[in-house]
Design an enzyme around this catalytic site. Sequence first.
Site, PDB file in Angstrom:
ATOM      1  N   CYS A 125       2.650  -5.148   6.593  1.00  0.00           N
ATOM      2  CA  CYS A 125       2.434  -4.654   5.233  1.00  0.00           C
ATOM      3  C   CYS A 125       3.735  -4.198   4.573  1.00  0.00           C
ATOM      4  O   CYS A 125       4.792  -4.144   5.210  1.00  0.00           O
ATOM      5  CB  CYS A 125       1.451  -3.485   5.253  1.00  0.00           C
ATOM      6  SG  CYS A 125      -0.213  -3.951   5.792  1.00  0.00           S
ATOM      7  N   HIS A 180       0.826  -1.217   0.000  1.00  0.00           N
ATOM      8  CA  HIS A 180       0.000   0.000   0.000  1.00  0.00           C
ATOM      9  C   HIS A 180       0.853   1.258   0.000  1.00  0.00           C
ATOM     10  O   HIS A 180       2.087   1.207   0.135  1.00  0.00           O
ATOM     11  CB  HIS A 180      -0.967   0.002   1.187  1.00  0.00           C
ATOM     12  CG  HIS A 180      -0.317  -0.023   2.551  1.00  0.00           C
ATOM     13  ND1 HIS A 180       0.480   0.993   3.027  1.00  0.00           N
ATOM     14  CD2 HIS A 180      -0.369  -0.953   3.545  1.00  0.00           C
ATOM     15  CE1 HIS A 180       0.888   0.720   4.236  1.00  0.00           C
ATOM     16  NE2 HIS A 180       0.396  -0.472   4.583  1.00  0.00           N
TER      17      HIS A 180
END
Length: 372
Positions: free
Chosen positions: A346, A319
Amino acid sequence: MHKKISSLLNKKYPLQEHKKHSIRLITHKGICQKISLTVLCILLLSCNNKSTSHSIEVMGKEKIDSLAFVKQQEEEKKAAPKTAADITLTKALTYDQHTLAESYPYGKKTRVFQMDKIKEKLAWVENFQRVKNNYAVLQNYKNKNGEAPLVKDYHRNAYKRVSDTLGTERYQSVPLYHFGETKTPTLYGRDGSLVKLLSTDTLPMVKISGISLDGEWEVPKRYVKAIGDTVTFHKVIIVDVTNQNIMTVERQRDSEWLIRSMNPATSGRHHPPYAQETPLGAFVLQEKKSKMYYYRDGTTTIEGFAPYANRFTNGAYVHGVPVNNPKGAIKEFSWSLGTTPRSHMCVRNASSHAKHIYDWTKSLNALVIVID
């Protein structure tokens, strides 16, 4: 032969007549010599013709054998598994912001894109797609398909969670059973793992063969999402947790891949009980969120969002830069990108690079491969 003729002439003619017929003897001798030479020439020519014919035949056969050998070698080469040496990587950027060189300085050290290791992974991607497979993905995001049963041998890890002997956590994972042993699972399969669907005739269990994981297993059907036999994994995102960078590559043709971007990234850190390392392995990109909202640690209060999120395993997304304000504006870049692991699992990118991945890929049709 001329001695035999001379003897016959002596019998036929007396000695006194020998001179008279000497010319005739010489003539007979010459004829015999001529006959002998002629016969010899004929024999030599015959042998030579046979030899030439045989040579032509041998040469023709050798040529045919040589062509067959070359063809066999080509077929064997095509059938042989691809290796890193077979893969070519050519830079053809479709995203050219924040681009890193293949080798670049980081403080007093040098960081790199591990090209040899990347090529090994791409050879692996090519190899498992050489035959038609009925693909499926293991799924249990946030235990939505039910908490996996306890495996035979388990322990608790640094996060106080149950793990199998390979360190894969029970939470968000899928139980893997040996064929015929469906009472207790042996291992856990990570959410997002790519597998081959072998059989569905053992419902409520299905038989799978690992691609992202090893071995053949039985798995309860509710954990397996079939994606069919027409999927092609020609787009791959490579995340390097050692060098904190990310590369996107696209298959052009057999063994030829194009580099679409080379950027800094920040992966997950080991910080129990909330932050975890980004797991190594190969995963299917499973879903996309234009904004992925996240909670403040230890609460259910939304703290902020991450733009252009692409989920690949458990709660791990590729992301953009996190925004600690649910209503805040998207940020393009952060000084921390490409430095040290800081995420909760992430992979953070520049927001425009996360959008590049978001727009470039389709869910269930691209792979995220994490290397160290």
